[in-house]
Design a protein around this motif. Structure first.
Motif, PDB file in Angstrom:
ATOM      1  N   PHE A  32       0.821  -1.215   0.000  1.00  0.00           N
ATOM      2  CA  PHE A  32       0.000   0.000   0.000  1.00  0.00           C
ATOM      3  C   PHE A  32       0.857   1.268   0.000  1.00  0.00           C
ATOM      4  O   PHE A  32       0.417   2.305  -0.499  1.00  0.00           O
ATOM      5  N   ARG A  33       2.066   1.184   0.546  1.00  0.00           N
ATOM      6  CA  ARG A  33       2.949   2.345   0.466  1.00  0.00           C
ATOM      7  C   ARG A  33       3.394   2.576  -0.979  1.00  0.00           C
ATOM      8  O   ARG A  33       3.438   3.710  -1.455  1.00  0.00           O
ATOM      9  N   ARG A  34       3.712   1.498  -1.666  1.00  0.00           N
ATOM     10  CA  ARG A  34       4.150   1.627  -3.054  1.00  0.00           C
ATOM     11  C   ARG A  34       3.029   2.169  -3.936  1.00  0.00           C
ATOM     12  O   ARG A  34       3.262   3.034  -4.799  1.00  0.00           O
ATOM     13  N   ALA A  35       1.809   1.693  -3.692  1.00  0.00           N
ATOM     14  CA  ALA A  35       0.667   2.203  -4.467  1.00  0.00           C
ATOM     15  C   ALA A  35       0.450   3.687  -4.195  1.00  0.00           C
ATOM     16  O   ALA A  35       0.164   4.471  -5.117  1.00  0.00           O
ATOM     17  N   SER A  36       0.599   4.097  -2.939  1.00  0.00           N
ATOM     18  CA  SER A  36       0.462   5.511  -2.584  1.00  0.00           C
ATOM     19  C   SER A  36       1.554   6.335  -3.247  1.00  0.00           C
ATOM     20  O   SER A  36       1.298   7.432  -3.778  1.00  0.00           O
ATOM     21  N   ALA A  37       2.775   5.813  -3.215  1.00  0.00           N
ATOM     22  CA  ALA A  37       3.905   6.537  -3.797  1.00  0.00           C
ATOM     23  C   ALA A  37       3.726   6.738  -5.293  1.00  0.00           C
ATOM     24  O   ALA A  37       4.066   7.801  -5.844  1.00  0.00           O
ATOM     25  N   GLU A  38       3.192   5.731  -5.975  1.00  0.00           N
ATOM     26  CA  GLU A  38       2.977   5.855  -7.417  1.00  0.00           C
ATOM     27  C   GLU A  38       1.987   6.966  -7.737  1.00  0.00           C
ATOM     28  O   GLU A  38       2.189   7.744  -8.687  1.00  0.00           O
ATOM     29  N   LEU A  39       0.929   7.080  -6.958  1.00  0.00           N
ATOM     30  CA  LEU A  39      -0.049   8.143  -7.196  1.00  0.00           C
ATOM     31  C   LEU A  39       0.539   9.511  -6.882  1.00  0.00           C
ATOM     32  O   LEU A  39       0.307  10.480  -7.614  1.00  0.00           O
ATOM     33  N   ILE A  40       1.289   9.611  -5.791  1.00  0.00           N
ATOM     34  CA  ILE A  40       1.919  10.893  -5.448  1.00  0.00           C
ATOM     35  C   ILE A  40       2.894  11.292  -6.542  1.00  0.00           C
ATOM     36  O   ILE A  40       3.015  12.467  -6.893  1.00  0.00           O
ATOM     37  N   GLY A  41       3.598  10.308  -7.107  1.00  0.00           N
ATOM     38  CA  GLY A  41       4.510  10.590  -8.212  1.00  0.00           C
ATOM     39  C   GLY A  41       3.772  11.139  -9.424  1.00  0.00           C
ATOM     40  O   GLY A  41       4.254  12.070 -10.088  1.00  0.00           O
ATOM     41  N   GLN A  42       2.601  10.575  -9.715  1.00  0.00           N
ATOM     42  CA  GLN A  42       1.812  11.081 -10.834  1.00  0.00           C
ATOM     43  C   GLN A  42       1.355  12.512 -10.577  1.00  0.00           C
ATOM     44  O   GLN A  42       1.376  13.363 -11.481  1.00  0.00           O
ATOM     45  N   ILE A  43       0.939  12.781  -9.350  1.00  0.00           N
ATOM     46  CA  ILE A  43       0.501  14.140  -9.009  1.00  0.00           C
ATOM     47  C   ILE A  43       1.671  15.112  -9.118  1.00  0.00           C
ATOM     48  O   ILE A  43       1.523  16.231  -9.624  1.00  0.00           O
TER      49      ILE A  43
END
Length: 993
Positions: A521-532
């Protein structure tokens, strides 16, 4: 061999000629048909026999026409492996899993509602029936007068099969139907019951009917392996052979040496210690098999159905008078209890041909099945079919990878899920090696996730939430993110009770498993923050981010509450720093655009940047609610950026004019005018001095204000032995004094300045609504705390008594009549807890209430609550570490270099200074002696060499707002030393401001 006893019935059952029947004692008869009876059942009206896949039925009731005639059912090409007789008919199950219904006229028809379903178990009650499918689903049909279908209270009943959706996800081992009640048993021994409860036959402690499956909690932990329903009573058998009965006891059918009803499961004491292998309930009596050799009976025997020669009701178990050859040559395969008839199916111990077909289990995933898939020996179509069957069924998955050969299969509590985690990991690792298999699995899992019940019944339904993360994390990025989001959505939809159980599961799973969950779940969160951060916008992104962060928050709370050995840094999302850098760059670009705007109309680029800025701020406001994913530096940056959002550009300036001699009184007068805009920065002007506040003067202001507060004649604060400061509990101060103290502290935090007051960590815990502990008292008052710790550690009760302590502190009662209650070894922990509570809470309740109200006023941005107590303390008071070498390393130089003789002399003199003088130097240079969070590297230090003719007559100067030190070019090191010490000791006006 088949033995039978009870009410008069046709000689030989129609299976053999009358002369071939053997007659034993107590009315027991036995037959050995030419065609071996593979399975049989007896109900109220019929007995049914399966021989070579064909079914024959015998009418049992004397009023029925053709009583005693054995009728072979016409079933075309269906081979039958199971038959269950109920009230007026029977249910049949073919080898292919097809269900047929036989009515009282012996006509058989396929059951509607089970198309394309493979049934593995069937059971009948008086007026309803049940079926268990290969994928673990329960289907019911018949009447619903007492809720026996488990659908809902107002359901009218149904002639076709209806799905009991509330049991979806529960991996079931057995189903059973009684008169008008129903039970199911899970693989882990959890029992669910519903339907009629007039005699307590559901074992729930009352006589209220249930219309939906309800867990029988009193059997939890009993390792139940089978359940059987009678007319109005129920029996359960545990793994160790213990028999529990409950419900109607009017005929003695409970075996408790009484004829009372029992509303809770109760052990049959007479069977305690026996190796009971089977238990089955008739309408008003019960049969048990011991070591597959002996049969005991109890209950109604008026028709001889107890098989012991007595025609009475017996309330304790007595042995059935079986033929002697049964004990020597045969093993009991199955015992059958009907209404007035009993049967026992025997096989020779070495005999296998014709042996009854046992109930097949729910399809589950295991290592052997995966190996078979990987081997490629089966056709791809067959493998796909099996994958779909396993992974489309939550019940199948939940029943997979259990510790089948250990007691862990039967969890003692909801905290233990019973999974073999090592087996799961190795199995999924093998599965992930084959891309085609994984691709097919994920297609099915995606569909299955949508079907998960947000209100699952029973803890076992939640195992799927432990299995899927291990599977999903092995996928490629895009597919992993999509399924992780689907899983997160389903977890968040779970009802509160299910959440609690899942969190308990998480608290007990292995460390590497929990770490894998965090990474997913941290990796999934990080991917979205990276997109933002890369400029991608959309509500969908932030909505998805919230989901992942909420799951991470659940795991983090479990980690904290259970003291799991996982570093908190594992939760940090480092991509947040990139987002903050992007926001900072956007600000710079936006400022340039706004500058150009003054010369022309607003451009589309400027509008886009404003939207992007607001979007970034919205993302930060989300992250603030999940502070555990950001480190202290990132949280500080987020706090400062959100301050910018609060600023009111058109508001009047917050300029505070004060005298150094009356800094506190002038501040109070200013605040009481209620003209201060707390959202905007504070600017300070010292009356009579020429200085522009570029943060240096306001830093000095808070430093001077701190000193004034400690010297204030009203004694709002008191200094303890540890040199730490706490609220004065005994003073007569007005509430507004504590209120304004809070306002000042809040303003300091909001304006990013330090208060030179050494509060204990307990203050910041209280602000964050956390409870101070004995360790906090030790920080504030070491002597008091050590005495309390000694009290807790004392082993001798006499020593504790000799201390002559009571429940008071400094004459104040901790509890009513506390002065009359002695502290003993038994109640000492309570005394210590109350003592700590008194110091930090009770004695200063009003003081802190007004202080905190003021604090919220002074700091209008409540995002400070994202900090841990230790972080908030550092933001408030600065870092307690003085790494002086770091100050030198972060220095930069103008008109000189680090290798110049004067600069070398300066650092030599600096390191010679005492600790007190070094701090005075910080005040001289910055207006405060506090070290910023993160150390000196977070603060600028520029040293400028001033080359002038009268250098030896000048003092060093400091531009506090810019962290600039101006050093005249002194002729020698002694002059530099004297001038520097003089400047830091006596200069109150800091250079050029």
């Amino acid at each position: 061999m088949l033995c039978f006893w009870g009410s008069q019935i046709r000689e030989g059952l129609g299976l053999v000629k009358p002369e071939q029947v053997r007659h034993g004692n107590s009315g027991i008869q036995s037959v050995c048909p030419r065609l071996i009876v593979q399975d049989m059942s007896a109900g109220r009206s019929f007995a049914g026999f399966i021989r070579d896949g064909k079914v024959s039925v015998l009418r049992l009731r004397s009023e029925d026409r053709n009583n005693g005639k054995l009728i072979q059912l016409q079933l075309k090409n269906d081979r039958i492996r199971l038959i269950v007789c109920g009230g007026d008919g029977a249910v049949l199950l073919s080898d292919l899993g097809k269900v047929l219904i036989m009515d009282k006229s012996t006509v058989c028809k396929p059951l509607k509602g089970l198309d394309n379903r493979q049934v593995i178990q069937i059971t009948c009650g008086d007026h309803h029936s049940m079926a268990l499918t290969k994928d673990g689903q329960v289907f019911v049909w018949g009447e619903n007068s007492h809720g026996q279908l488990g659908l809902r209270k107002d359901h009218p009943g149904s002639p076709s099969a209806q799905h009991v959706q509330s049991l979806s996800g529960v991996p079931l081992a057995q189903i059973s139907a009684g008169g008008d009640h129903s039970f199911v048993l899970s693989l882990s021994g959890v029992v669910f019951g519903w339907g009629k409860n007039s005699a307590g036959q559901l074992g729930l402690g009352d006589t209220t009917d249930r219309h939906i499956p309800t867990i029988l909690n009193s059997l939890n932990g009993k390792k139940t392996v089978s359940i059987s329903c009678g007319g109005e009573h129920t029996a359960a058998l545990s793994k160790g052979g213990t028999v529990f009965t409950f419900g109607s006891g009017g005929s003695g059918q409970l075996g408790h040496n009484s004829f009372r009803d029992e509303h809770h499961p109760r052990v049959v004491a007479e069977l305690w210690g026996s190796e009971v292998s089977q238990v089955t309930c008739g309408r008003h009596y019960t049969l048990v098999s011991i070591t597959s050799k002996l049969i005991y009976s109890f209950g109604c025997g008026l028709q001889g159905q107890l098989g012991n020669g007595e025609m009475i009701a017996q309330s304790v178990p007595f042995p059935v008078d079986l033929p002697t050859e049964c004990n020597r040559e045969y093993t009991i395969e199955k015992i059958i209890a009907g209404e007035n008839h009993s049967f026992a199916l025997f096989f020779k111990e070495l005999e296998s041909k014709g042996k009854s077909n046992p109930s097949r289990g729910v399809l589950t995933l295991n290592d052997r099945m995966i190996d078979r898939w990987l081997s490629g020996t089966d056709p791809w179509a067959t493998i796909k079919q099996e994958i779909n069957a396993v992974f489309s069924s939550p019940a199948s998955l939940n029943g997979s990878f259990l510790k089948m050969n250990r007691d862990d299969q039967y969890p003692r509590s909801e905290e233990h899920c019973g999974l073999d985690f090592d087996l799961v990991k190795t199995s999924f690792a093998k599965l992930s090696e084959n891309k085609s298999l994984m691709s097919e699995v994920m297609k099915v899992v995606e569909q299955m996730l949508r079907s998960l019940n947000p209100k699952p019944v029973g803890e076992e339904s939640l195992r799927v939430y432990l299995l899927l993360p291990e599977l999903i994390r092995r996928l490629k990025k895009q597919q992993r993110t999509e399924l992780t989001e689907a899983l997160a959505s389903k977890i968040l939809q779970l009802d509160p009770d299910a959440h609690k159980v899942l969190e308990k599961y998480w608290s007990k799973i292995p460390d590497d498993w929990l770490k894998g969950l965090v990474r997913l779940f941290r990796r999934a969160s990080a991917e979205l923050i990276g997109q933002i951060s890369s400029g991608k916008m959309g509500y969908d992104l932030t909505r998805r981010l919230k989901r992942f962060l909420k799951i991470l928050q659940m795991i983090y709370q479990v980690h904290c509450n259970a003291n799991r050995d996982i570093p908190k840094r594992d939760f940090l999302i480092h991509e947040i720093c990139d987002l903050l850098d992007t926001l900072q760059a956007t600000f710079k670009d936006l400022l340039m655009q706004l500058f150009l705007l003054l010369q022309s109309a607003m451009t589309d680029d400027c509008e886009d940047m404003l939207k992007l800025k607001d979007y970034y701020f919205g993302t930060i406001e989300i992250l603030v609610k999940f502070p555990f994913v950001a480190d202290t530096v990132c949280k500080r940056r987020m706090f400062h950026y959100l301050q910018w959002q609060l600023f009111k550009p058109r508001a009047s300036a917050n300029v505070l004019h004060i005298n150094r001699e009356s800094v506190w009184l002038d501040t109070l007068m200013y605040l009481r005018q209620k003209k201060h805009t707390y959202r905007n920065p504070l600017q300070v002007t010292f009356i009579g001095e020429n200085g522009v506040d570029m943060r240096g003067l306001s830093a000095e202001f808070f430093s001077l204000l701190s000193q004034s507060l400690l010297k204030w004649e009203k004694k709002v604060l008191e200094v303890h032995e540890s040199s730490l400061v706490w609220f004065n509990p005994d003073g007569m101060q007005a509430n507004r004094d504590f209120y304004y103290l809070g306002v000042i502290c809040g303003m300091a935090l909001y304006n990013r300045h330090y208060i030179n007051i050494e509060f204990p960590l307990a203050l910041f815990k209280k602000l964050l609504q956390q409870s101070p502990t004995l360790n906090d008292l030790e920080e504030l008052s070491p002597v008091e705390a050590r005495s309390l710790k000694s009290l807790l550690e004392e082993d001798e009760e006499e020593v504790v008594d000799m201390l002559f302590l009571d429940f008071t502190v400094k004459g104040k009662k901790l509890i009513p009549n506390g002065d009359q209650i002695e502290v003993t070894k038994v109640n000492r922990q309570k005394y210590v807890d109350l003592y700590v509570n008194f110091v930090f809470n009770k004695s200063v309740k009003k003081q802190f209430k007004h202080f905190s109200r003021g604090f919220y006023k002074g700091c209008p941005l409540d995002a400070w609550s994202m900090f841990h107590p230790e972080e908030l303390q550092q933001l408030f008071q600065g870092s307690p570490k003085y790494e002086w070498k770091e100050l030198q390393l972060c220095a930069s130089y103008e008109k000189c270099s680090a290798s110049d003789e004067l600069i070398k002399n300066f650092w030599t003199v600096f390191y010679e200074l005492s600790e007190e003088n070094k701090r005075k130097f910080l005040i001289f240079l910055y207006g405060t002696d506090r070290v910023p969070v993160g150390g000196f590297s977070k603060r600028s230090l520029k040293i400028l060499l001033l080359d002038c003719a009268d250098a030896d007559d000048r003092l060093p100067e400091a531009q506090t707002c810019f962290g600039r030190l101006i050093i005249p070019k002194y002729s020698d090191i002694n002059t530099l030393r004297n001038k520097l010490i003089h400047a830091i000791s006596f200069c109150e006006v800091f250079g050029r401001g």
